[in-house]
Design an enzyme around this catalytic site. Structure first.
Site, PDB file in Angstrom:
ATOM      1  N   LEU A  49      41.937  40.752  52.016  1.00  0.00           N
ATOM      2  CA  LEU A  49      40.781  40.287  51.256  1.00  0.00           C
ATOM      3  C   LEU A  49      39.794  41.436  51.099  1.00  0.00           C
ATOM      4  O   LEU A  49      38.798  41.532  51.806  1.00  0.00           O
ATOM      5  CB  LEU A  49      40.133  39.090  51.958  1.00  0.00           C
ATOM      6  CG  LEU A  49      39.286  38.162  51.097  1.00  0.00           C
ATOM      7  CD1 LEU A  49      39.126  36.812  51.770  1.00  0.00           C
ATOM      8  CD2 LEU A  49      37.927  38.758  50.796  1.00  0.00           C
ATOM      9  N   SER A  50      40.111  42.295  50.154  1.00  0.00           N
ATOM     10  CA  SER A  50      39.269  43.465  49.892  1.00  0.00           C
ATOM     11  C   SER A  50      39.474  43.896  48.457  1.00  0.00           C
ATOM     12  O   SER A  50      40.515  44.464  48.116  1.00  0.00           O
ATOM     13  CB  SER A  50      39.614  44.622  50.840  1.00  0.00           C
ATOM     14  OG  SER A  50      38.991  45.817  50.407  1.00  0.00           O
ATOM     15  N   GLU A  51      38.504  43.622  47.619  1.00  0.00           N
ATOM     16  CA  GLU A  51      38.618  44.030  46.220  1.00  0.00           C
ATOM     17  C   GLU A  51      38.596  45.551  46.078  1.00  0.00           C
ATOM     18  O   GLU A  51      39.237  46.102  45.184  1.00  0.00           O
ATOM     19  CB  GLU A  51      37.511  43.386  45.391  1.00  0.00           C
ATOM     20  CG  GLU A  51      37.720  41.900  45.120  1.00  0.00           C
ATOM     21  CD  GLU A  51      37.447  41.019  46.331  1.00  0.00           C
ATOM     22  OE1 GLU A  51      37.974  39.888  46.391  1.00  0.00           O
ATOM     23  OE2 GLU A  51      36.703  41.474  47.230  1.00  0.00           O
ATOM     24  N   HIS A 100      31.714  31.665  41.074  1.00  0.00           N
ATOM     25  CA  HIS A 100      33.031  31.583  40.449  1.00  0.00           C
ATOM     26  C   HIS A 100      32.966  31.528  38.924  1.00  0.00           C
ATOM     27  O   HIS A 100      34.002  31.628  38.271  1.00  0.00           O
ATOM     28  CB  HIS A 100      33.788  30.332  40.939  1.00  0.00           C
ATOM     29  CG  HIS A 100      33.950  30.267  42.414  1.00  0.00           C
ATOM     30  ND1 HIS A 100      32.983  29.749  43.251  1.00  0.00           N
ATOM     31  CD2 HIS A 100      34.971  30.664  43.218  1.00  0.00           C
ATOM     32  CE1 HIS A 100      33.387  29.827  44.503  1.00  0.00           C
ATOM     33  NE2 HIS A 100      34.592  30.385  44.515  1.00  0.00           N
ATOM     34  N   GLU A 140      44.939  38.745  45.986  1.00  0.00           N
ATOM     35  CA  GLU A 140      44.831  37.689  46.994  1.00  0.00           C
ATOM     36  C   GLU A 140      45.507  36.416  46.487  1.00  0.00           C
ATOM     37  O   GLU A 140      45.178  35.915  45.406  1.00  0.00           O
ATOM     38  CB  GLU A 140      43.361  37.431  47.314  1.00  0.00           C
ATOM     39  CG  GLU A 140      42.659  38.640  47.917  1.00  0.00           C
ATOM     40  CD  GLU A 140      41.150  38.569  47.753  1.00  0.00           C
ATOM     41  OE1 GLU A 140      40.634  37.465  47.526  1.00  0.00           O
ATOM     42  OE2 GLU A 140      40.497  39.624  47.824  1.00  0.00           O
ATOM     43  N   PRO A 195      32.591  44.080  44.763  1.00  0.00           N
ATOM     44  CA  PRO A 195      32.911  45.078  45.792  1.00  0.00           C
ATOM     45  C   PRO A 195      33.813  46.207  45.295  1.00  0.00           C
ATOM     46  O   PRO A 195      33.904  47.245  45.946  1.00  0.00           O
ATOM     47  CB  PRO A 195      33.625  44.248  46.876  1.00  0.00           C
ATOM     48  CG  PRO A 195      33.163  42.853  46.657  1.00  0.00           C
ATOM     49  CD  PRO A 195      32.992  42.721  45.184  1.00  0.00           C
ATOM     50  N   TYR A 205      33.874  38.290  42.096  1.00  0.00           N
ATOM     51  CA  TYR A 205      34.493  38.987  43.222  1.00  0.00           C
ATOM     52  C   TYR A 205      34.804  40.448  42.905  1.00  0.00           C
ATOM     53  O   TYR A 205      35.203  41.208  43.795  1.00  0.00           O
ATOM     54  CB  TYR A 205      35.781  38.290  43.646  1.00  0.00           C
ATOM     55  CG  TYR A 205      35.600  36.890  44.195  1.00  0.00           C
ATOM     56  CD1 TYR A 205      34.342  36.311  44.313  1.00  0.00           C
ATOM     57  CD2 TYR A 205      36.702  36.128  44.570  1.00  0.00           C
ATOM     58  CE1 TYR A 205      34.183  35.023  44.805  1.00  0.00           C
ATOM     59  CE2 TYR A 205      36.554  34.843  45.072  1.00  0.00           C
ATOM     60  CZ  TYR A 205      35.297  34.295  45.175  1.00  0.00           C
ATOM     61  OH  TYR A 205      35.149  33.020  45.657  1.00  0.00           O
ATOM     62  N   GLN A 253      40.308  37.427  41.924  1.00  0.00           N
ATOM     63  CA  GLN A 253      40.388  35.973  41.776  1.00  0.00           C
ATOM     64  C   GLN A 253      39.329  35.399  40.845  1.00  0.00           C
ATOM     65  O   GLN A 253      39.596  34.471  40.083  1.00  0.00           O
ATOM     66  CB  GLN A 253      40.270  35.305  43.145  1.00  0.00           C
ATOM     67  CG  GLN A 253      41.558  35.292  43.913  1.00  0.00           C
ATOM     68  CD  GLN A 253      41.483  34.435  45.162  1.00  0.00           C
ATOM     69  OE1 GLN A 253      40.414  33.971  45.555  1.00  0.00           O
ATOM     70  NE2 GLN A 253      42.621  34.223  45.796  1.00  0.00           N
ATOM     71  N   PHE A 254      38.116  35.908  40.916  1.00  0.00           N
ATOM     72  CA  PHE A 254      37.031  35.447  40.058  1.00  0.00           C
ATOM     73  C   PHE A 254      36.179  36.649  39.672  1.00  0.00           C
ATOM     74  O   PHE A 254      36.063  37.607  40.430  1.00  0.00           O
ATOM     75  CB  PHE A 254      36.158  34.403  40.770  1.00  0.00           C
ATOM     76  CG  PHE A 254      36.882  33.136  41.117  1.00  0.00           C
ATOM     77  CD1 PHE A 254      37.007  32.108  40.184  1.00  0.00           C
ATOM     78  CD2 PHE A 254      37.446  32.958  42.365  1.00  0.00           C
ATOM     79  CE1 PHE A 254      37.681  30.941  40.499  1.00  0.00           C
ATOM     80  CE2 PHE A 254      38.122  31.796  42.693  1.00  0.00           C
ATOM     81  CZ  PHE A 254      38.240  30.780  41.751  1.00  0.00           C
TER      82      PHE A 254
END
Length: 697
Positions: free
Chosen positions: A433-435, A503, A404, A464, A461, A457-458
């Site tokens: 936007l889908s891990e 985060h 992302e 999932p 996250y 990203q973090f």
């Protein structure tokens, strides 16, 4: 068999079209009989004898699967199924003794007895392969999308020959269309116009839950009618002519580079979900209606024009039964794998896997050195990581970066800034936007021989994507080195100026506890370069943890160590030497421990990697200093410091002059307000006080 009761009168079949001459219908009939013979053998003999512990019948699903497998003819085709997909494997040419022996947990086969026998894989170097399926429902979708994207990458970016007709096919039941994996893969395939076929076998029940609970009205094809970029077909998977026609149409659409297709075929599940399932939730009328749709008698009548007599049909069935029995004898003769071998193939040990990763395609790593050759001014960790990615992409056109906001924006931490402009949108690209989709597609791309570098990203996250992370890590082991999916999963995390529960999480220990993943936790720019280069040129999946507080930290800046600099995993750095205490740490705690140790005589060990970690360096230091303090940012309970403390206590207890101590965050999420955060994270003052306490013990 219940042909005499349930088949339609032969006369009623005469008006149907003659069998399609482009298919080998006798082989199809043989394979359906073979699949049924294996199911019956397991249910009637091997399960009661406790030689098979998990059994899932494919009766009712079998004919259409075999029709599908007959059309997977390109050597670069790949399919990923689920626990009721053995007929497809048979149609691809899998050894029947492997299929049956795997169900029996015998040596060889899909996993050498390590995995359930219905969790298939088939590295077919001479034809279409079956990618390693997973035990979780819906986990097969996103890796298949990754394989489809790799096909396009080879074709359009690398200009490789032989990929124009290749496709990726994923099988799933109607219950799986409710999973995250299905929707993530559907989004990937349609937005990228990938050569991917979604083959949905709808038997109306997810174990006992009706399909109307999985999608409104129980018909995923109807509900996707307005989904953009997706061809949808739906029909009866028990009618030979209809099923064959629709499969051919679906495959032709995808091979024609027209985008993805979803084919839904209704089929009966003629047995329970598994052998143990009594189907008490079905009425007698429902069971009778399902058997009335059995595709096998329909296939017999459909083939009447070419199968000349009942005798020929019976001969096909008898041959299948005989071959199943011979396969059983061969499977049982294999015995059980040597238990001493069960610890092999968690990581790459020098024996290259059959499929997956660049090493299986002949890759040879450039010559590296662990001696830095400093160049120019000090750079921060962001620049160091970016420069390493840039150099490795320039050397290896199989390296692809995605996640992302990694494209024009350059990542929310600016690590990939400018890379898309330099290498193009096919090699550095943004994702939905889908891990689950990010990591799952990376698995498929790695299986196809690319070097994916996905970014989460973090740290928080990544949750999932947990299933895909777990499945990727275990792949080499559970397939007994038939498959592996090396990648570098970049995960920023940890506190930065402030904290918060979303985060600022670290929790590296969760990755360490996922077998098959190597875990790097660099504290500075030089180590980041060396560990990242090793990861990109390696043959294992790697979690590359980028601590947010260190990305632009003045202490973490170092001169660039050179384009050939690479560090081995499992080799710690002794950043300060002393004689009174050993301090073991990593990441953002390293500079704090160094500062706390000023004026004291202490070894400070930066582990640099947590899987593997340098036990020998820690133990050697502790045996000399006779004291050990472990400092980390993660929570204390079950944090990685507990593992280090346990090893020190087990192996150096008699050398200790004080208890092994840990200094960590309390067992709370990371607080947001900087005052609260500073209280929670080990500070220089608290580390110093703990050093003095232990030295004075």
């Amino acid at each position: 068999m219940r042909w005499d009761v349930l088949q339609e009168p032969l006369a009623a079949q005469r008006g149907r079209n003659s069998p399609d001459s482009t298919r080998d219908w006798r082989r199809i009939a043989y394979l359906v009989h073979l699949s049924r013979a294996l199911d019956a053998m397991e249910e009637e003999r091997l399960v009661p004898e406790k030689k098979v512990l998990y059994q899932f019948s494919a009766r009712g699903h079998d004919m259409a699967q075999i029709l599908l497998g007959e059309r997977l003819t390109d050597p670069r085709d790949a399919t990923c199924g689920y626990y009721r997909s053995r007929p497809l494997l048979l149609s691809l040419g899998v050894d029947v003794a492997d299929a049956l022996g795997s169900s029996m947990g015998r040596a060889g086969g899909y996993s050498d007895g390590r995995d359930i026998g219905v969790v298939f894989n088939y590295p077919n170097l001479a034809g279409a392969s079956a990618l390693p399926m997973c035990g979780g429902v819906g986990a097969q979708y996103t890796p298949t999308a990754g394989w489809a994207q790799a096909i396009e990458y080879y074709r359009t970016v690398l200009g490789a020959e032989g990929h124009d007709d290749a496709i990726a096919v994923v099988l799933g039941g109607e219950a799986s269309v409710a999973t995250n994996g299905f929707w993530a893969a559907l989004t990937i395939a349609t937005t990228q116009k990938l050569p991917m076929l979604f083959y949905i076998e709808d038997n109306g029940l997810g174990i006992s839950v009706p399909s109307s609970f999985q999608t409104p009205g129980g018909d995923i094809a109807a509900n996707l009618g307005s989904f953009g970029g997706l061809k949808i077909l739906s029909g009866d998977g028990t009618e030979p002519a209809e099923a064959a026609r629709m499969i051919d149409e679906a495959v032709a659409h995808v091979r024609g580079r027209n985008g993805p297709c979803l084919l839904r075929l209704t089929v009966p599940r003629l047995q329970g979900h598994s052998f143990q399932d009594t189907q008490s939730y079905k009425s007698e009328e429902v069971v009778a209606a399902e058997w009335a749709r059995d595709p096998l008698p329909k296939l017999r009548d459909y083939l009447a024009p070419i199968v000349d007599s009942e005798t020929e049909w019976d001969e096909i069935e008898q041959q299948a039964r005989a071959d199943a029995e011979a396969a059983r004898e061969r499977a049982e003769a294999r015995g059980v794998a040597d238990p001493e071998t069960v610890t092999r193939h968690v990581f790459f040990d020098g024996e290259i896997q059959t499929m997956g990763g660049q090493y299986s395609l002949g890759y040879a790593s450039p010559v590296c050195t662990d001696q830095p050759q400093p160049e120019g001014q000090r750079i921060n960790m962001v620049t160091a990581i970016r420069r390493t990615l840039d150099h490795e992409m320039s050397l290896n056109d199989r390296v692809v970066i995605f996640g992302e906001d990694v494209g024009p924006k350059g990542g929310v931490h600016a690590v990939t800034l400018g890379l898309q402009q330099k290498y193009g949108v096919s090699r550095v690209f943004d994702t939905s936007l889908s891990e689950e989709g990010i990591v799952g597609r990376a698995v498929g791309m790695a299986l196809a021989g690319l070097v994916p570098v996905p970014e989460i990203q973090f740290r928080k996250y990544a949750e999932p994507a947990t299933e895909q992370i777990n499945d990727c890590g275990s792949m080499r082991w559970r397939t007994n080195n038939r498959f592996a999916a090396p990648m570098v999963l970049r995960v920023p995390g940890g506190f930065f100026k402030c904290g918060d529960p979303w985060h600022s999480q670290t929790n590296e220990v969760a990755f360490v506890h996922t077998p098959g993943w190597m875990v790097a936790v660099p504290s500075n720019a030089e180590d980041a370069v060396g560990l990242l280069r090793t990861a990109l040129r390696g043959n294992d999946p790697v979690i590359f943890f980028e601590h947010r507080a260190m990305l632009d930290h003045a202490w973490a800046r170092r001169p660039y160590p050179g384009d050939d600099f690479a560090l081995p995993f499992g080799k710690a750095r002794l950043t300060r030497t002393g004689s009174d205490i050993t301090i073991v740490t990593w990441g953002a705690m390293v500079p704090r421990c160094e500062e706390a140790a000023e004026g004291r005589s202490a070894d400070v060990i930066d582990l640099r990697t947590l899987m593997p970690w340098d036990r020998e360096a820690v133990l050697a230091s502790v045996r000399r200093t006779r004291r050990c303090l472990i400092v980390h940012e993660d929570l204390q309970t079950a944090g990685f410091g507990a593992e280090i403390a346990a090893v020190v206590a087990d192996e150096a207890f008699m050398d200790l002059d004080a208890p092994v101590a840990r200094l960590t965050m309390p067992d709370i999420p990371s607080p947001h307000n900087p005052v609260l955060l500073d209280w929670a994270v080990p500070s220089v003052d608290r580390i110093r006080a703990k050093i003095d306490e232990l030295v004075g013990f």
